[in-house]
Scaffold this motif. Sequence first.
Motif, short mmCIF file in Angstrom:
data_model
loop_
_atom_site.label_atom_id
_atom_site.label_comp_id
_atom_site.label_asym_id
_atom_site.label_seq_id
_atom_site.Cartn_x
_atom_site.Cartn_y
_atom_site.Cartn_z
N PRO A 1 0.72 -1.32 0.01
CA PRO A 1 0.08 -0.04 -0.05
C PRO A 1 0.76 1.46 -0.04
CG PRO A 1 0.16 -1.13 2.27
CD PRO A 1 0.64 -1.84 1.19
N PRO A 2 0.22 2.10 -0.46
CA PRO A 2 1.19 3.64 -0.49
C PRO A 2 1.47 4.23 0.78
CG PRO A 2 -1.33 4.10 -0.96
CD PRO A 2 -1.00 2.69 -1.02
N GLY A 3 2.58 4.77 1.08
CA GLY A 3 2.94 5.50 2.16
C GLY A 3 3.58 4.29 3.57
N LEU A 4 3.35 3.15 3.16
CA LEU A 4 3.80 2.32 4.17
C LEU A 4 5.19 2.08 4.19
CD1 LEU A 4 3.06 0.13 6.45
CD2 LEU A 4 2.98 -1.59 4.66
N ARG A 5 5.82 2.71 5.61
CA ARG A 5 7.26 2.78 5.69
C ARG A 5 7.78 2.07 6.82
NH1 ARG A 5 6.40 4.42 1.58
NH2 ARG A 5 7.08 6.53 0.33
N ALA A 6 6.80 1.45 7.66
CA ALA A 6 7.41 0.60 9.04
C ALA A 6 6.35 -0.10 9.43
CB ALA A 6 8.12 1.53 9.88
N MET A 7 6.67 -1.49 10.08
CA MET A 7 5.48 -2.14 10.47
C MET A 7 5.95 -2.95 11.82
SD MET A 7 4.64 -4.16 7.07
CE MET A 7 2.98 -4.91 7.59
N PHE A 8 5.16 -3.23 12.83
CA PHE A 8 5.43 -3.96 13.90
C PHE A 8 4.12 -4.96 14.35
CE2 PHE A 8 8.27 -3.45 17.78
CZ PHE A 8 7.69 -4.48 18.66
N MET A 9 4.39 -6.01 13.92
CA MET A 9 3.36 -7.13 14.19
C MET A 9 3.65 -7.98 15.11
SD MET A 9 3.07 -8.07 9.97
CE MET A 9 4.92 -7.28 9.77
N ASP A 10 2.64 -7.84 16.18
CA ASP A 10 2.80 -8.62 17.45
C ASP A 10 1.92 -9.69 17.47
OD1 ASP A 10 2.88 -9.35 20.08
OD2 ASP A 10 2.38 -7.57 21.07
N SER A 11 2.38 -10.90 17.72
CA SER A 11 1.54 -12.12 17.66
C SER A 11 0.38 -12.15 16.64
CB SER A 11 1.05 -12.10 19.10
OG SER A 11 1.73 -12.08 20.07
N MET B 1 10.19 -4.35 8.95
CA MET B 1 9.27 -4.89 9.91
C MET B 1 9.71 -5.63 10.92
SD MET B 1 8.28 -7.62 6.75
CE MET B 1 8.91 -6.60 5.41
N VAL B 2 8.85 -5.87 12.10
CA VAL B 2 9.21 -6.69 13.22
C VAL B 2 8.02 -7.72 13.33
CG1 VAL B 2 9.18 -6.61 15.80
CG2 VAL B 2 10.21 -4.69 14.57
N PHE B 3 8.50 -8.78 13.44
CA PHE B 3 7.50 -9.95 13.73
C PHE B 3 7.87 -10.56 15.11
CE2 PHE B 3 8.06 -10.18 9.07
CZ PHE B 3 6.77 -10.15 8.56
N MET B 4 6.89 -10.15 16.04
CA MET B 4 7.00 -10.40 17.44
C MET B 4 6.03 -11.42 17.83
SD MET B 4 7.44 -8.09 20.87
CE MET B 4 5.94 -7.91 21.36
N SER B 5 6.59 -12.57 18.64
CA SER B 5 5.67 -13.42 18.90
C SER B 5 6.13 -14.50 20.30
CB SER B 5 5.24 -14.58 17.73
OG SER B 5 4.20 -15.46 18.20
N SER B 6 5.51 -15.59 20.59
CA SER B 6 6.08 -16.24 21.74
C SER B 6 5.97 -17.66 21.70
CB SER B 6 5.43 -15.82 23.09
OG SER B 6 4.05 -15.33 23.00
N TRP B 7 6.51 -18.31 22.28
CA TRP B 7 6.80 -19.91 22.23
C TRP B 7 5.54 -20.37 22.39
CZ3 TRP B 7 10.55 -20.06 19.15
CH2 TRP B 7 11.54 -19.43 19.53
#
Length: 618
Positions: free
Chosen positions: A145-155, A263-269
């Motif tokens: 998408p237009p303008g997307l410059r950074a992401m932080f995806m949690d779980s 981009m960050v992909f954050m999750s847990s075991w």
Amino acid sequence: MTDLPYLPDVRILRDVMIPMRDGVSLGADVYLPAGYEGPLPVLLERTPYDRRGANHADRTAVDPTPRSKPEIAAEFARGGYAYVLVDCRGRYGSEGVFTKYANEAEDGFDVMGWLVHQPWCDGRIGTLGLSYGAHVQAAAACLNPPGLRAMFMDSGGFSSAFHSGVRQGGAFELKQLTWAMKHARLSPLSQDDPARLEALNAQDVRDWMAVNPWRPGRTPLAAAPEYDAFIQDMWRRETFDDFWRAADFCASCHEDEFTDAPMVFMSSWYDPYALSATENYARFSRSKAGPVRLVMGPWTHGQRSVSHAGDVDFGPTAMLDGSLAPDYVALRRAWFDHWLKGQGAFDPLGEPVNLFVMGGGTGRRTAEGRLDHGGHWRTESDWPLPDTVFTDFHLHPDGALSSEEAGRGECVWRHDPARPVPTIGGAIASGAPVMTAGGYDQREAPRVFGATVIGRALADRDDVLTFQTAPLEQVVEVTGPVTARLCVSSSVLDTDVMLKLVDVYPPSADYPEGYALNLTHGVLRLRFRDSFEAPRPLAPGEVYDVEIQLFPTSNLFAAGHRIRLDVASSNFPHFDVNPGTGAPAGEASEAVVAINRIHTGPTCPSRLVLPIVPARGG
């Protein structure tokens, strides 16, 4: 929808309606610094859970009281951002009809297309959100998408919802049922219709978990037809077709088009999106400009500010707070400051991979009554770890698990669909009131849904096989993706193979019978052994070579412990129970008992493949 509180030093544009391509408008609130001058970088969070509400995970280690979304948005606004909170279509302040996971790619694209033309937007957009709020980010990112410059995806942020999230290994995740019951009650249509809400509240989902399949109009969701239809549709769609390959469900299917933004992909075991996070990192860190970061903690879904998961404690450093950043808001603020503002802002995740290695604790019972399993944080350059040694542990007819090749033999277990093996912890979300996530001693207890013999170890059931090493002479670290390659046969047309990797503690003063800690799980519905696109029934008695993917993990098995693999044909109510008939999902059939076998020997090298990390000096 709740009213907005007074938030000092923040200007709020209330009830902004953002137009979508199909004429539907989505409700939004825009938070701006009071007296701002000139356009600002924008942070976008989209949610189906009320843009003015609160999430149970938005707490800190210091203050366990969850903060509201408006409060968090105001904090970011005071830091120099325009923060935009948007209700997903059909939810709270938005028009249209809500269908879980649907429309999120195009809606996200359209929201960002609208944002970049607003006078308070400088053309740079960062996205953030937990769980569904991460799914919608990945869906939109598939359209670049237009303008997307950074992401932080949690779980969240599906790598492939078919393979992990809605289904897994061909089985259906029954958390979809408990989620649908909860949110059908909370939906605007129910809150505005007393008769509908009363009908939903009269139902107890626990009475319906063993009903397989649910029939249209004859479910606890009958009063909420849109949720009923969603469950029927998801349960029946058992083959990996174009529906599942859409951007709403499958980031891995849209790798070429996926954004190049950092981009960050954050999750847990113990999170149901651990596999998505690690797969997304491994894929996009190699194909995108990024950079891409991976964070894996020891938590359950979103519970980054506590030190325990279920009945197991990992020590005070297990929390994100004070380890990776002062708290979760500070971590995300630093990430977006770095990538949307620059100006020398430090990168809070300078190393590609931050992971928590579980294990190394005292093994005693804590003051809160939990197992002290311990653990520590570590940074790595990649995932899987570059020095990983993928090691075969062979299954032996006598129940041993070792690096030595096994003799010829077979191990037999019986699967009765009427008495499934109960779920005890694991990577679960939205499971209340029938199942809870995390680490637990694998022993039937009063709180366990479906338990029949209180105090019985699952390993003592006649429908569970166990294979375990001798007590370890030294510490063994297992960190990375886990697979099993098995030779199996069955007496029926279809059956499931459910696996569980377990850290077995020896008996101690606090745990006289020892403690069998679940680490990770895997499943394969055997009619999908060759292909998820074209299932085929089994030929009873024929031996098949199959590969089963387990969720990733990171654990130190201490000296004196055993590494154990549990094998069964059910894990209920985490997954629906296979009736053994080979009938397609959603089609009723008379269940049959299955006699299942694992074969061993030179021509049938059934084995568990573990990612062993060599001991590191210094």
